[in-house]
Motif scaffolding. Sequence first.
Motif, PDB file in Angstrom:
ATOM      1  N   VAL A  61      46.014  40.258  28.233  1.00 27.62           N
ATOM      2  CA  VAL A  61      45.368  38.945  28.119  1.00 27.62           C
ATOM      3  C   VAL A  61      46.358  37.888  27.658  1.00 27.62           C
ATOM      4  O   VAL A  61      46.459  36.813  28.244  1.00 27.62           O
ATOM      5  N   VAL A  62      47.117  38.190  26.608  1.00 31.97           N
ATOM      6  CA  VAL A  62      48.041  37.189  26.088  1.00 31.97           C
ATOM      7  C   VAL A  62      49.164  36.914  27.087  1.00 31.97           C
ATOM      8  O   VAL A  62      49.658  35.783  27.178  1.00 31.97           O
ATOM      9  N   THR A  63      49.550  37.917  27.863  1.00 33.13           N
ATOM     10  CA  THR A  63      50.567  37.699  28.891  1.00 33.13           C
ATOM     11  C   THR A  63      50.043  36.768  29.973  1.00 33.13           C
ATOM     12  O   THR A  63      50.764  35.890  30.459  1.00 33.13           O
ATOM     13  N   GLY A  64      48.776  36.942  30.342  1.00 31.49           N
ATOM     14  CA  GLY A  64      48.179  36.028  31.315  1.00 31.49           C
ATOM     15  C   GLY A  64      48.131  34.611  30.787  1.00 31.49           C
ATOM     16  O   GLY A  64      48.452  33.646  31.500  1.00 31.49           O
ATOM     17  N   TYR A  65      47.755  34.439  29.525  1.00 29.25           N
ATOM     18  CA  TYR A  65      47.686  33.099  28.924  1.00 29.25           C
ATOM     19  C   TYR A  65      49.066  32.466  28.799  1.00 29.25           C
ATOM     20  O   TYR A  65      49.186  31.237  28.744  1.00 29.25           O
ATOM     21  N   ALA A  66      50.116  33.275  28.766  1.00 25.89           N
ATOM     22  CA  ALA A  66      51.467  32.719  28.707  1.00 25.89           C
ATOM     23  C   ALA A  66      51.746  31.839  29.927  1.00 25.89           C
ATOM     24  O   ALA A  66      52.488  30.854  29.839  1.00 25.89           O
TER      25      ALA A  66
ATOM     26  N   PHE B  11      48.037  37.492  37.335  1.00 22.57           N
ATOM     27  CA  PHE B  11      48.400  37.317  35.930  1.00 22.57           C
ATOM     28  C   PHE B  11      48.760  38.622  35.236  1.00 22.57           C
ATOM     29  O   PHE B  11      49.058  38.626  34.050  1.00 22.57           O
ATOM     30  N   GLY B  12      48.719  39.744  35.982  1.00 20.34           N
ATOM     31  CA  GLY B  12      49.199  40.999  35.396  1.00 20.34           C
ATOM     32  C   GLY B  12      48.135  41.994  34.993  1.00 20.34           C
ATOM     33  O   GLY B  12      48.444  42.969  34.300  1.00 20.34           O
ATOM     34  N   PHE B  13      46.900  41.793  35.422  1.00 15.13           N
ATOM     35  CA  PHE B  13      45.844  42.745  35.082  1.00 15.13           C
ATOM     36  C   PHE B  13      45.914  43.973  35.995  1.00 15.13           C
ATOM     37  O   PHE B  13      46.531  43.943  37.059  1.00 15.13           O
ATOM     38  N   THR B  14      45.276  45.052  35.557  1.00  9.98           N
ATOM     39  CA  THR B  14      45.285  46.303  36.311  1.00  9.98           C
ATOM     40  C   THR B  14      44.212  46.250  37.394  1.00  9.98           C
ATOM     41  O   THR B  14      43.023  46.091  37.078  1.00  9.98           O
ATOM     42  N   PRO B  15      44.582  46.391  38.674  1.00  9.36           N
ATOM     43  CA  PRO B  15      43.588  46.259  39.766  1.00  9.36           C
ATOM     44  C   PRO B  15      42.383  47.181  39.605  1.00  9.36           C
ATOM     45  O   PRO B  15      41.243  46.766  39.854  1.00  9.36           O
ATOM     46  N   GLU B  16      42.642  48.426  39.187  1.00 13.34           N
ATOM     47  CA  GLU B  16      41.551  49.400  39.087  1.00 13.34           C
ATOM     48  C   GLU B  16      40.542  49.011  38.013  1.00 13.34           C
ATOM     49  O   GLU B  16      39.429  49.566  37.967  1.00 13.34           O
ATOM     50  N   ARG B  17      40.899  48.108  37.132  1.00 13.61           N
ATOM     51  CA  ARG B  17      40.021  47.749  36.016  1.00 13.61           C
ATOM     52  C   ARG B  17      39.361  46.389  36.203  1.00 13.61           C
ATOM     53  O   ARG B  17      38.710  45.884  35.285  1.00 13.61           O
ATOM     54  N   LEU B  18      39.520  45.788  37.383  1.00 10.88           N
ATOM     55  CA  LEU B  18      38.837  44.538  37.693  1.00 10.88           C
ATOM     56  C   LEU B  18      37.731  44.820  38.703  1.00 10.88           C
ATOM     57  O   LEU B  18      38.007  45.226  39.838  1.00 10.88           O
ATOM     58  N   PRO B  19      36.453  44.672  38.314  1.00 10.00           N
ATOM     59  CA  PRO B  19      35.349  44.989  39.231  1.00 10.00           C
ATOM     60  C   PRO B  19      35.356  44.061  40.447  1.00 10.00           C
ATOM     61  O   PRO B  19      35.799  42.916  40.359  1.00 10.00           O
ATOM     62  N   GLN B  20      34.844  44.551  41.536  1.00 10.96           N
ATOM     63  CA  GLN B  20      34.782  43.761  42.762  1.00 10.96           C
ATOM     64  C   GLN B  20      33.368  43.237  42.957  1.00 10.96           C
ATOM     65  O   GLN B  20      32.743  43.437  44.010  1.00 10.96           O
TER      66      GLN B  20
ATOM     67  N   PHE C 133      54.223  30.069  35.208  1.00  7.43           N
ATOM     68  CA  PHE C 133      55.154  31.127  35.598  1.00  7.43           C
ATOM     69  C   PHE C 133      54.691  32.497  35.085  1.00  7.43           C
ATOM     70  O   PHE C 133      54.103  32.600  34.018  1.00  7.43           O
ATOM     71  N   LYS C 134      54.981  33.531  35.863  1.00 10.41           N
ATOM     72  CA  LYS C 134      54.625  34.892  35.479  1.00 10.41           C
ATOM     73  C   LYS C 134      55.793  35.513  34.719  1.00 10.41           C
ATOM     74  O   LYS C 134      56.859  35.764  35.282  1.00 10.41           O
TER      75      LYS C 134
ATOM     76  N   SER D  66      62.148  31.800  43.251  1.00  8.15           N
ATOM     77  CA  SER D  66      63.309  30.916  43.238  1.00  8.15           C
ATOM     78  C   SER D  66      64.566  31.713  43.544  1.00  8.15           C
ATOM     79  O   SER D  66      64.653  32.903  43.231  1.00  8.15           O
ATOM     80  N   ASP D  67      65.543  31.049  44.142  1.00  3.51           N
ATOM     81  CA  ASP D  67      66.846  31.683  44.359  1.00  3.51           C
ATOM     82  C   ASP D  67      67.706  31.641  43.104  1.00  3.51           C
ATOM     83  O   ASP D  67      68.785  32.242  43.068  1.00  3.51           O
ATOM     84  N   THR D  68      67.249  30.952  42.077  1.00  3.23           N
ATOM     85  CA  THR D  68      67.987  30.891  40.810  1.00  3.23           C
ATOM     86  C   THR D  68      67.869  32.224  40.086  1.00  3.23           C
ATOM     87  O   THR D  68      66.761  32.724  39.855  1.00  3.23           O
ATOM     88  N   GLU D  69      69.006  32.803  39.738  1.00  5.59           N
ATOM     89  CA  GLU D  69      69.000  34.096  39.057  1.00  5.59           C
ATOM     90  C   GLU D  69      68.291  33.988  37.704  1.00  5.59           C
ATOM     91  O   GLU D  69      68.539  33.077  36.926  1.00  5.59           O
ATOM     92  N   GLY D  70      67.403  34.946  37.441  1.00  6.85           N
ATOM     93  CA  GLY D  70      66.708  34.984  36.159  1.00  6.85           C
ATOM     94  C   GLY D  70      65.479  34.111  36.087  1.00  6.85           C
ATOM     95  O   GLY D  70      64.847  34.050  35.031  1.00  6.85           O
ATOM     96  N   ALA D  71      65.111  33.432  37.182  1.00  7.98           N
ATOM     97  CA  ALA D  71      63.937  32.562  37.167  1.00  7.98           C
ATOM     98  C   ALA D  71      62.676  33.374  37.445  1.00  7.98           C
ATOM     99  O   ALA D  71      62.617  34.161  38.394  1.00  7.98           O
ATOM    100  N   ALA D  72      61.671  33.202  36.614  1.00 11.27           N
ATOM    101  CA  ALA D  72      60.405  33.911  36.791  1.00 11.27           C
ATOM    102  C   ALA D  72      59.654  33.344  37.987  1.00 11.27           C
ATOM    103  O   ALA D  72      59.786  32.158  38.312  1.00 11.27           O
ATOM    104  N   PRO D  73      58.852  34.167  38.677  1.00 11.23           N
ATOM    105  CA  PRO D  73      58.069  33.656  39.807  1.00 11.23           C
ATOM    106  C   PRO D  73      57.003  32.670  39.341  1.00 11.23           C
ATOM    107  O   PRO D  73      56.505  32.764  38.215  1.00 11.23           O
ATOM    108  N   ARG D  74      56.686  31.721  40.212  1.00 12.69           N
ATOM    109  CA  ARG D  74      55.640  30.739  39.903  1.00 12.69           C
ATOM    110  C   ARG D  74      54.331  31.224  40.514  1.00 12.69           C
ATOM    111  O   ARG D  74      54.275  31.521  41.703  1.00 12.69           O
ATOM    112  N   ILE D  75      53.282  31.318  39.683  1.00 11.74           N
ATOM    113  CA  ILE D  75      51.996  31.803  40.176  1.00 11.74           C
ATOM    114  C   ILE D  75      50.913  30.720  40.141  1.00 11.74           C
ATOM    115  O   ILE D  75      49.812  30.947  40.628  1.00 11.74           O
ATOM    116  N   ILE D  76      51.213  29.567  39.539  1.00 14.00           N
ATOM    117  CA  ILE D  76      50.301  28.423  39.536  1.00 14.00           C
ATOM    118  C   ILE D  76      51.129  27.195  39.887  1.00 14.00           C
ATOM    119  O   ILE D  76      52.254  27.039  39.403  1.00 14.00           O
TER     120      ILE D  76
END
Length: 805
Positions: A574-579, A549-558, A586-587, A636-646
């Motif tokens: 956060v709001v980008t993830g909720y989008a 969803f776009g978070f920074t890896p170094e800032r997510l605890p393991q 879609f991301k 997607s092979d469609t130009e301009g289509a955002a990747p699907r993450i869910i």
Amino acid sequence: MRTFYKIFKWLSALAFAGLLATLIAAAGIYYYFAPQLPDVETLREVKFQTPLRVYSADHKLIAEFGEKRRTPISYVEIPEDFIHALQAAEDSRFFEHFGIDVKGLFRAALQLASTGQIQSGGSTITMQVAKNFFLTRERTFSRKFMEILLALRIEQELSKEEILELYINKIYLGHRAYGIQAAATVYYGQPIKDLSLAQLAMIAGLPKAPSAYNPLSNPKRALERRDWILGRMLSLGYIDQQRYTDALAQPVTASYHGSDIELEAPYIAEMVRSELYQQYGEDLYTEGLSVTTTIESRLQQSATTALRNGLLAYSERHGYHGAEHQYDISNLSNTERLKLLKDTTTFGGLTPALVTGVDKNSATLLTENSGEIAISWDGMRWASPYKSVNYAGPAPKQASDILAQGDLVRVIHSQDGWQLTQIPKAQGAFIALEPQDGGILALNGGFSFALNKFNRATQAYRQPGSNIKPFLYTAALENGFTPASIINDAPVVFHDVSLESNWRPENDNGTFGGPTRLREALYRSRNLVSIRLMRALSIEKARDFILRFGFTPERLPQNLSLALGSADATPLQVVTGYASFANGGFKVDPYLIKKIESAEGEVIFEAKPLKACPECSYATRDNPDDAAPQPGIQYSDTEGAAPRIITPESAFLIYNVMQDVIKRGTGRRALVLNRGDLAGKTGTTNDQKDAWFSGFNQKLVATAWVGFDQPAPLGRREYGSSAALPIWIDFMRDALEGTPESAPSAPEGVISARIDPATGKLAYPGQSDAIVEYFRADQLPKEHAQSPEEKLAPPTAEQIFGFSG
């Protein structure tokens, strides 16, 4: 007669010799200076230094950056009255001479000899163009001669209209105004085309000496200059007696007008400036770029109001911090008192005011712009003394418990009149996106940019708390769980090596709900269910999914604390993830700059964001922009289509589950909006150091955050639902007014069924408390819940022994 003839012949020869010598000398001087003359042809490609201007999507001016205020205009846009006023002031024979006005030079010399002053200069407009564009301001013969030669060349290469256009856009006219359009805006707040004859004559008087004839600093001399120009216009036949008389009667109406900012969005302006500065450097402030952002002015205004009101409400809930300063004003004049106010900055619309008198249930105060005002008891009764974030002192009983003469305080005007207020100690951020492509529609990085320029919306990494749970629950839905899955909400103790101690997580209210459906666990924000979900998925799998969803890896605890929001994230992240929940899975990447145009109006950049595309075909494969594969992400092979993450099924399910956060969970306050398409999640961190609410429908997603810049508890009863959610509600009330509801429909792979709320199994026939739940078609429960009769029936042999017979 013969003697006269000889004398005449001798004088003629002498005159001819003198003329010849003059011509030879002039030719010599010309050939000496000619190689040093710049190429006049470059005037055709001249670029005026104009400021960077930043606009909203609906073309409201947000900001202007640059030392020189200039708005170039073409010749056809110059009012005829101004051309005549300029001719009267600077060069009456401009359209007749060839660059040098011999008559004008003689007239200037005569004025100098008779009055000691030159009111109409000897330099023509063409000569001034030569000087302004090519030469220094030194007073030497060589510089003057080059000015004359350049004027001659300019007249050969350019038309009179082109010369005048260069002149009126180049000249400095005081108060950072370069060119007549900027001057019209600075002095009169209007474009040049809308000015009166008297105002045009006033501006025409400025080129000679912008400071000496300035209507702001020297109104008397400016008026004399204006009237002289009007008289010249009359004598030259440019205006008639009636127009002259009318214009002469007009008073000086000039007043300073700063940049005509139409939309308050300073955090946005700084984001644009800092981003473009990386590319253009100092040229950014002179190239005349025009930037159109994705900001919608109506939404930006709503976001500003909602955030400020929310922070002020929080501040008032916790008591009054007292006056900002205490002055002894008993012996000060009104002018001296106003000086104290003038030296105090206004922040976030909160007006500085000086208490001048206190009665039992009211007070009188002095403000700079509104003069003396009164505050009634209703406007100050909230001001119990602040003791701590958890405690305020006793309620005041009279005005003197709150205010004293000489207090410097803040006031704000509302529909109920003037009210006492204060600059909030807590800060906040608000950001709204277009979920389909990530365009930033509104953003505020704090209570006031003038108070603190730190942009909390993009720069503040804070713990999201329960705001992160929807990402974890989506991971669960993608990995075999359903909204009806039962997870035990019970005490648990972990020994986590990474945490180096035993960990006993609790729910916010300290209670435990026992076996709980996944849907209910999310809308009730049950911490222990989240932890068990992460354990079931594995920390690594859950964390990898959240990173989509776009978070920074170094800032997510393991470790397991990630399930409770111990990561660090900005409100923008956060709001980008909720989008992705709002747009169907879609991301999208947030973006602010929609278009950049050059000073000539040429589009030099236009954003092409990837967009959610539900109708496009997708497949799991390597990232087309990166050789590294990203499991679970489809392209997607469609130009301009955002990747699907869910997946479409999981995207619908999490949206539907999050609707219950508002319908029956921690976000119930949003029911006041009376909409069925809203979904979201509250978030509160340990000790209430951060309060969040993120929510959306399919058209709009927004996040509100409240906290102290230096993390500290917000106080008792300050949660995401009480501190952040009201801000989100106020914004959404305005933003969604008049818009139809836009909740998604179940995709083809999702079906509904009636289930038993206690077990999550299919409801038994006739079950009265059954509820409807959604499932992926391949995850529909196989078993039915037991009816009361079946629960009371004795066990069968098969149930006891595992076989029948």
